[in-house]
Scaffold this motif. Structure first.
Motif, PDB file in Angstrom:
ATOM      1  N   ILE A 107       1.423  14.565 -73.458  1.00 13.11           N
ATOM      2  CA  ILE A 107       1.783  13.802 -72.688  1.00 13.11           C
ATOM      3  C   ILE A 107       0.644  13.114 -71.310  1.00 13.11           C
ATOM      4  N   GLY A 108       0.617  12.074 -71.367  1.00  8.15           N
ATOM      5  CA  GLY A 108       0.299  11.868 -70.272  1.00  8.15           C
ATOM      6  C   GLY A 108       0.483   9.952 -68.906  1.00  8.15           C
ATOM      7  N   ILE A 109      -0.015  10.392 -68.412  1.00  9.32           N
ATOM      8  CA  ILE A 109      -0.011   8.509 -67.582  1.00  9.32           C
ATOM      9  C   ILE A 109      -1.136   8.131 -67.429  1.00  9.32           C
ATOM     10  N   THR A 110      -0.829   7.141 -66.423  1.00  7.44           N
ATOM     11  CA  THR A 110      -2.536   6.870 -66.882  1.00  7.44           C
ATOM     12  C   THR A 110      -2.212   5.212 -65.845  1.00  7.44           C
ATOM     13  N   GLY A 111      -3.633   4.298 -65.201  1.00  5.82           N
ATOM     14  CA  GLY A 111      -3.261   3.392 -64.064  1.00  5.82           C
ATOM     15  C   GLY A 111      -4.562   3.234 -64.164  1.00  5.82           C
ATOM     16  N   GLY A 112      -4.913   2.043 -63.608  1.00 10.14           N
ATOM     17  CA  GLY A 112      -5.699   0.943 -63.530  1.00 10.14           C
ATOM     18  C   GLY A 112      -6.107  -0.244 -63.642  1.00 10.14           C
ATOM     19  N   GLY A 113      -6.739  -1.021 -63.691  1.00 11.84           N
ATOM     20  CA  GLY A 113      -6.967  -2.398 -63.218  1.00 11.84           C
ATOM     21  C   GLY A 113      -7.297  -2.890 -64.495  1.00 11.84           C
ATOM     22  N   SER A 114      -6.347  -4.101 -64.631  1.00 11.46           N
ATOM     23  CA  SER A 114      -6.306  -5.404 -65.962  1.00 11.46           C
ATOM     24  C   SER A 114      -7.223  -6.575 -65.566  1.00 11.46           C
ATOM     25  N   PHE A 115      -7.588  -7.174 -66.652  1.00 14.12           N
ATOM     26  CA  PHE A 115      -8.496  -8.947 -66.000  1.00 14.12           C
ATOM     27  C   PHE A 115      -8.324  -9.306 -67.794  1.00 14.12           C
ATOM     28  N   TYR A 116      -8.868 -10.689 -67.964  1.00 18.25           N
ATOM     29  CA  TYR A 116      -8.095 -11.939 -68.553  1.00 18.25           C
ATOM     30  C   TYR A 116     -10.144 -12.466 -68.558  1.00 18.25           C
ATOM     31  N   LEU A 117     -10.508 -12.504 -70.333  1.00 14.72           N
ATOM     32  CA  LEU A 117     -11.135 -13.308 -70.567  1.00 14.72           C
ATOM     33  C   LEU A 117     -10.343 -14.412 -71.295  1.00 14.72           C
ATOM     34  N   GLY A 118     -11.178 -15.606 -71.256  1.00 11.30           N
ATOM     35  CA  GLY A 118     -10.356 -17.084 -72.255  1.00 11.30           C
ATOM     36  C   GLY A 118     -11.196 -18.049 -71.461  1.00 11.30           C
ATOM     37  N   ASP A 119     -10.292 -19.552 -71.186  1.00 13.10           N
ATOM     38  CA  ASP A 119     -10.831 -20.742 -71.004  1.00 13.10           C
ATOM     39  C   ASP A 119     -10.805 -20.446 -69.936  1.00 13.10           C
ATOM     40  N   ALA A 120     -10.346 -19.962 -68.712  1.00 11.20           N
ATOM     41  CA  ALA A 120      -9.940 -19.967 -67.484  1.00 11.20           C
ATOM     42  C   ALA A 120     -11.227 -18.998 -66.782  1.00 11.20           C
ATOM     43  N   ASN A 121     -12.024 -17.876 -67.432  1.00 12.43           N
ATOM     44  CA  ASN A 121     -12.983 -17.189 -66.924  1.00 12.43           C
ATOM     45  C   ASN A 121     -13.620 -16.699 -68.081  1.00 12.43           C
ATOM     46  N   LEU A 122     -14.398 -17.080 -68.851  1.00 11.84           N
ATOM     47  CA  LEU A 122     -15.048 -17.250 -69.842  1.00 11.84           C
ATOM     48  C   LEU A 122     -16.374 -16.038 -70.236  1.00 11.84           C
ATOM     49  N   SER A 123     -16.622 -15.034 -69.216  1.00  7.90           N
ATOM     50  CA  SER A 123     -17.601 -14.190 -69.272  1.00  7.90           C
ATOM     51  C   SER A 123     -17.703 -13.186 -67.987  1.00  7.90           C
ATOM     52  N   LEU A 124     -16.869 -13.679 -66.591  1.00  8.65           N
ATOM     53  CA  LEU A 124     -16.921 -12.024 -65.864  1.00  8.65           C
ATOM     54  C   LEU A 124     -16.354 -10.761 -66.221  1.00  8.65           C
ATOM     55  N   PRO A 125     -16.579 -10.497 -66.512  1.00  3.07           N
ATOM     56  CA  PRO A 125     -15.562  -8.866 -66.199  1.00  3.07           C
ATOM     57  C   PRO A 125     -14.784  -8.733 -64.858  1.00  3.07           C
ATOM     58  N   PHE A 126     -13.654  -7.941 -64.855  1.00  2.00           N
ATOM     59  CA  PHE A 126     -12.751  -7.730 -63.715  1.00  2.00           C
ATOM     60  C   PHE A 126     -12.530  -9.200 -62.461  1.00  2.00           C
ATOM     61  N   HIS A 127     -13.038 -10.388 -63.447  1.00  2.00           N
ATOM     62  CA  HIS A 127     -12.816 -10.767 -62.213  1.00  2.00           C
ATOM     63  C   HIS A 127     -10.856 -11.203 -61.945  1.00  2.00           C
ATOM     64  N   LYS A 128     -10.115 -10.771 -60.801  1.00  2.00           N
ATOM     65  CA  LYS A 128      -8.892 -11.325 -60.833  1.00  2.00           C
ATOM     66  C   LYS A 128      -7.714  -9.681 -61.668  1.00  2.00           C
ATOM     67  N   THR A 129      -8.916  -8.473 -60.950  1.00  2.00           N
ATOM     68  CA  THR A 129      -8.461  -7.318 -61.375  1.00  2.00           C
ATOM     69  C   THR A 129      -6.924  -7.135 -61.305  1.00  2.00           C
TER      70      THR A 129
ATOM     71  N   PHE B  51     -15.143 -15.478 -80.475  1.00  2.00           N
ATOM     72  CA  PHE B  51     -15.343 -14.982 -79.284  1.00  2.00           C
ATOM     73  C   PHE B  51     -14.223 -16.558 -78.995  1.00  2.00           C
ATOM     74  N   ASP B  52     -13.806 -18.168 -79.438  1.00  2.38           N
ATOM     75  CA  ASP B  52     -12.625 -18.524 -78.798  1.00  2.38           C
ATOM     76  C   ASP B  52     -11.884 -18.376 -78.337  1.00  2.38           C
ATOM     77  N   THR B  53     -11.263 -17.303 -78.668  1.00  2.00           N
ATOM     78  CA  THR B  53      -9.910 -16.821 -78.526  1.00  2.00           C
ATOM     79  C   THR B  53      -9.503 -15.969 -77.034  1.00  2.00           C
ATOM     80  N   ASP B  54      -8.627 -15.552 -76.811  1.00  2.00           N
ATOM     81  CA  ASP B  54      -8.493 -14.688 -75.806  1.00  2.00           C
ATOM     82  C   ASP B  54      -8.531 -13.604 -75.779  1.00  2.00           C
ATOM     83  N   TRP B  55      -8.588 -12.855 -74.675  1.00  2.00           N
ATOM     84  CA  TRP B  55      -9.177 -10.772 -74.176  1.00  2.00           C
ATOM     85  C   TRP B  55      -8.715 -10.704 -73.280  1.00  2.00           C
ATOM     86  N   TYR B  56      -7.624  -9.758 -73.356  1.00  2.00           N
ATOM     87  CA  TYR B  56      -7.249  -8.963 -72.733  1.00  2.00           C
ATOM     88  C   TYR B  56      -7.798  -7.265 -71.950  1.00  2.00           C
TER      89      TYR B  56
END
Length: 232
Positions: free
Chosen positions: A31-53, A208-213
């Motif tokens: 059992i454990g705990i986890t933490g980090g950063g989440s971001f989105y890829l979609g029509d408002a961010n097509l290709s830049l990982p970690f943008h607005k993390t 690739f046109d649909t959203d990614w988290y």
């Protein structure tokens, strides 16, 4: 006296066996705990990982099937956001879209370790560090204020990571996963973001046109009771 000596020998033998077993234990459950950063890829961010993390955190349970395979169940609270103005995207009628959304990430993943992971000398080969690949299935749960209802969307998470078994009890991990969704309105939660759902009104959307988290995280887990040894 001979009887007492016999009892002492049996006790000492039992203690020795117990200590040997502990020293060579492999714990199936974590059992454990986890933490980090989440971001989105979609029509408002097509290709830049970690943008607005944004910050993400949660907990998980792992069942180690053997030294190579493990099943991991997790629940994570995350936030994603995007703004088409950050990239000067031009939508029909000079529209733009922005949004932010809180969500719950629930999933079950299968992990494959590239090396046998374990501390015990019982195995022919064992390592305290291994990279791994993971794939699974999950759901994103969130409240869509725009339609006034809770939404549950199926996802396919895929990713890579690494584990460091610091000792018999504690394991440190890192992971980067990306969740494939089959919708194009994860980024729609207000009138300003409505344009982000198929902005060019194409009849067919590709894979690739649909959203990614996505989520990059670090974790610490505690290995529970020794249930059985893995056959090697």
């Amino acid at each position: 006296m001979k009887k007492m000596k016999g009892i002492k020998k049996c006790v000492l033998f039992g203690v020795f066996v117990s200590l040997y077993s502990i020293a060579n234990a492999q714990y199936n459950h974590e059992i454990g705990i986890t933490g980090g950063g989440s971001f989105y890829l979609g029509d408002a961010n097509l290709s830049l990982p970690f943008h607005k993390t944004n910050v993400a955190y949660g907990g998980f349970y792992v069942y180690n099937i053997d030294t190579r395979y493990a099943l991991k169940a997790h629940v994570i609270a995350a936030t994603i956001e995007g703004d088409s103005r950050d990239f000067n995207y031009i939508f029909p009628n000079q529209q733009f879209g922005y949004f932010d959304r809180k969500l719950i990430d629930i999933g079950l993943n299968l992990q494959f370790n590239f090396f046998d992971l374990g501390q015990s000398k019982y195995y022919n080969s064992h390592n305290s560090i291994t990279p791994y690949f993971m794939i699974g299935m999950g759901y994103l749960a969130y409240n869509n204020i725009y339609i006034g209802d809770n939404v549950y969307k199926f996802t396919i998470p895929m990713g890579i990571g690494g584990k460091w078994k610091m000792n018999d009890r504690f394991t440190l991990g890192i992971e980067w996963k990306i969740n494939k969704l089959f919708i194009d309105d994860l980024d729609v939660n207000n009138s300003e973001s409505k344009i982000l759902s198929n902005p060019y009104q194409t009849k067919n959307t590709s894979f690739f046109d649909t959203d990614w988290y996505s989520l990059a995280s670090i974790s610490l887990s505690y290995n529970l009771f020794n249930t059985r040894r893995f056959c090697r």
